[in-house]
Write a protein that holds these residues in place. Structure first.
Motif, mmCIF file in Angstrom:
data_model
loop_
_atom_site.group_PDB
_atom_site.id
_atom_site.type_symbol
_atom_site.label_atom_id
_atom_site.label_comp_id
_atom_site.label_asym_id
_atom_site.label_seq_id
_atom_site.Cartn_x
_atom_site.Cartn_y
_atom_site.Cartn_z
ATOM 1 N N GLU A 1 0.864 -1.199 0.000
ATOM 2 C CA GLU A 1 0.000 0.000 0.000
ATOM 3 C C GLU A 1 0.896 1.244 0.000
ATOM 4 O O GLU A 1 1.939 1.258 0.658
ATOM 5 N N PHE B 1 4.339 6.493 4.850
ATOM 6 C CA PHE B 1 2.905 6.419 5.205
ATOM 7 C C PHE B 1 2.484 7.809 5.727
ATOM 8 O O PHE B 1 2.401 8.061 6.927
ATOM 9 N N LYS C 1 -9.385 2.077 -2.057
ATOM 10 C CA LYS C 1 -9.610 1.542 -0.699
ATOM 11 C C LYS C 1 -10.957 1.991 -0.133
ATOM 12 O O LYS C 1 -11.248 3.198 -0.084
ATOM 13 N N PRO D 1 -9.383 3.464 7.768
ATOM 14 C CA PRO D 1 -9.335 3.546 9.225
ATOM 15 C C PRO D 1 -8.920 4.944 9.690
ATOM 16 O O PRO D 1 -8.587 5.813 8.875
ATOM 17 N N GLY D 2 -8.949 5.125 11.008
ATOM 18 C CA GLY D 2 -8.429 6.364 11.584
ATOM 19 C C GLY D 2 -9.480 7.448 11.730
ATOM 20 O O GLY D 2 -10.662 7.173 11.949
ATOM 21 N N HIS E 1 -3.474 8.960 12.662
ATOM 22 C CA HIS E 1 -3.741 8.045 11.534
ATOM 23 C C HIS E 1 -4.867 8.688 10.724
ATOM 24 O O HIS E 1 -6.047 8.356 10.882
ATOM 25 N N GLU F 1 -6.164 8.836 7.682
ATOM 26 C CA GLU F 1 -6.645 8.388 6.357
ATOM 27 C C GLU F 1 -7.992 9.008 6.011
ATOM 28 O O GLU F 1 -8.266 9.322 4.861
ATOM 29 N N CYS G 1 -4.863 -2.977 2.797
ATOM 30 C CA CYS G 1 -4.607 -2.893 4.239
ATOM 31 C C CYS G 1 -5.823 -3.165 5.114
ATOM 32 O O CYS G 1 -6.228 -4.290 5.285
ATOM 33 N N ASN G 2 -6.459 -2.126 5.654
ATOM 34 C CA ASN G 2 -7.560 -2.332 6.604
ATOM 35 C C ASN G 2 -8.697 -3.156 5.999
ATOM 36 O O ASN G 2 -9.390 -3.884 6.729
ATOM 37 N N ARG H 1 -8.478 -5.837 4.648
ATOM 38 C CA ARG H 1 -8.255 -7.276 4.861
ATOM 39 C C ARG H 1 -8.891 -7.779 6.144
ATOM 40 O O ARG H 1 -8.997 -8.978 6.353
ATOM 41 N N ARG H 2 -9.305 -6.865 7.012
ATOM 42 C CA ARG H 2 -9.895 -7.269 8.292
ATOM 43 C C ARG H 2 -11.402 -7.502 8.193
ATOM 44 O O ARG H 2 -12.037 -7.879 9.170
ATOM 45 N N ASN I 1 0.247 -1.051 5.493
ATOM 46 C CA ASN I 1 1.129 -0.272 6.382
ATOM 47 C C ASN I 1 0.462 -0.359 7.742
ATOM 48 O O ASN I 1 -0.509 0.369 8.013
ATOM 49 N N THR I 2 0.931 -1.249 8.594
ATOM 50 C CA THR I 2 0.284 -1.415 9.887
ATOM 51 C C THR I 2 1.245 -1.026 11.005
ATOM 52 O O THR I 2 2.275 -1.684 11.201
ATOM 53 N N PRO I 3 0.920 0.059 11.737
ATOM 54 C CA PRO I 3 1.774 0.435 12.869
ATOM 55 C C PRO I 3 1.870 -0.731 13.857
ATOM 56 O O PRO I 3 0.879 -1.438 14.075
HETATM 57 N N1 CDT Z 1 -3.063 1.382 6.465
HETATM 58 C C1 CDT Z 1 -3.998 0.815 7.252
HETATM 59 O O1 CDT Z 1 -5.141 0.631 6.835
HETATM 60 N N2 CDT Z 1 -3.620 0.510 8.500
HETATM 61 C C2 CDT Z 1 -4.533 0.006 9.459
HETATM 62 C C3 CDT Z 1 -4.170 0.490 10.811
HETATM 63 C C4 CDT Z 1 -5.357 0.509 11.649
HETATM 64 S S1 CDT Z 1 -5.153 1.490 13.064
HETATM 65 C C5 CDT Z 1 -5.912 2.970 12.676
HETATM 66 C C6 CDT Z 1 -4.653 -1.509 9.474
HETATM 67 O O2 CDT Z 1 -5.784 -2.004 9.546
HETATM 68 O O3 CDT Z 1 -3.646 -2.217 9.467
#
Ligand code: CDT
Length: 301
Positions: free
Chosen positions: A46, A52, A123, A127-128, A140, A142, A168-169, A171-172, A193-195
């Motif tokens: 991503e 990021f 996307k 998130p954020g 965050h 976004e 990224c997000n 996928r959850r 990009n996941t912190p």
């Molecule tokens: N880039 C991205 O979507 N990162 C999110 C971080 C979520 S915390 C606000 C993730 O789901 O990995």
């Protein structure tokens, strides 16, 4: 057997000061490595062209426009497309997209072996937050810099298979995979990009984050009988750490390959798209077994 040799091209950190030219040179080096290993298809993270940037707050949103691409390919990304065509390699990567009419999206594209863009995804699950939040350990933003994607979750025919993208997000969320699963997807590719720590929940560290990452990918793959290729941008970007976890999950939900570092590097694996057949024709034969009359709350019907 429909074998695709996939290269998951993880990228180590990209610092704020790095130029597009420097980043594209790194992407080309990864591609050359993948070509040497016989890859047909390379997948990058991503927002592969920049740091990021949603962690940085700009009171004036327009100040963030320099992170966006108004053209794809543009002058700085054309060399990547040229090299992909020379290698006869398909590719997918994420970037910040600024449309001609001024819309901002977190986008990924699918490029075939001839260098033509055949697919675009924007996307959907952002998130954020959209305003500066002093309660968080870091920002965050976004929701400040991007609009939710407007293209749905399409799939595309390429390399003799059916491919889909998410970012990224996304996928959850089970709906992400299911909408593509209903179109017969055989490989979902995604960058992230996941912190490594949760900005709102200090005690949630990398172990839990990695568990939820694997859980999401493995469930999505199994429940839709699809390959999932997940590619990280990892390591410390200007002091902000992103977890790694680049991996390839097979249609039975098993992790069949993963990278154990946080630097630039390719993870190459032969994926047989016919391995999706068994699940799609038995337990997850949607036409025979789904019971949509009972899914009203999900479908909004
Ligand atoms: N880039 C991205 O979507 N990162 C999110 C971080 C979520 S915390 C606000 C993730 O789901 O990995």
């Amino acid at each position: 057997m429909r074998r695709i040799r996939v290269a998951a091209a993880q990228m180590g950190p990209i610092q704020k000061a790095e130029t597009r030219e420097q980043v594209v040179a790194r992407m080309i080096a990864l591609m050359d490595d993948a070509a040497g290993k016989g890859a047909d298809f390379i997948v990058y993270p991503e927002l592969a062209l920049t740091t990021f940037f949603p962690r940085w707050y700009h009171a004036d949103r327009a100040e963030a426009d320099h992170w966006f691409e108004a053209q794809m390919p543009g002058p700085q990304t054309q060399p990547l497309f040229d090299r992909a065509r020379e290698h006869g390699m398909a590719m997918s990567f994420g970037y910040a997209e600024l449309t001609p009419d001024g819309h901002h999206f977190n986008t990924s594209i699918l490029v075939d072996k001839s260098g033509a863009i055949i697919g675009k995804y924007r996307k959907i699950h952002l998130p954020g937050h959209d305003e500066y939040d002093e309660e968080r350990a870091f920002q965050h933003l976004e929701k400040r810099y991007f609009e939710p994607g407007d293209l749905g979750f399409p799939v595309w025919r390429m390399l003799g298979g059916i491919f889909g993208m998410c970012i990224c997000n996304d996928r959850r969320w089970p709906e992400t995979y299911r909408v593509m699963g209903l179109q017969g997807v055989e490989m979902v590719v995604l960058g992230f990009n996941t912190p490594s720590v949760n900005s709102q929940k200090g005690e949630e560290g990398i172990e839990q984050r990695m568990f939820h990452h694997r859980l999401s990918l493995q469930a999505g793959a199994y429940q839709n009988a699809t390959w999932v290729v997940a590619v990280a941008k990892a390591g410390s970007e200007d002091g902000h750490h992103l977890m790694g976890g680049t991996m390839i999950v097979d249609p039975d939900g098993f992790i069949v390959a993963q990278l154990g570092h946080e630097d630039d590097g390719v993870l190459v694996h032969d994926c047989d798209l016919d391995a999706t057949r068994f699940g799609k024709e038995t337990i997850f034969d949607f036409a025979r077994h789904r019971r949509i009359a009972h899914y009203g709350l999900i479908t909004g019907r």
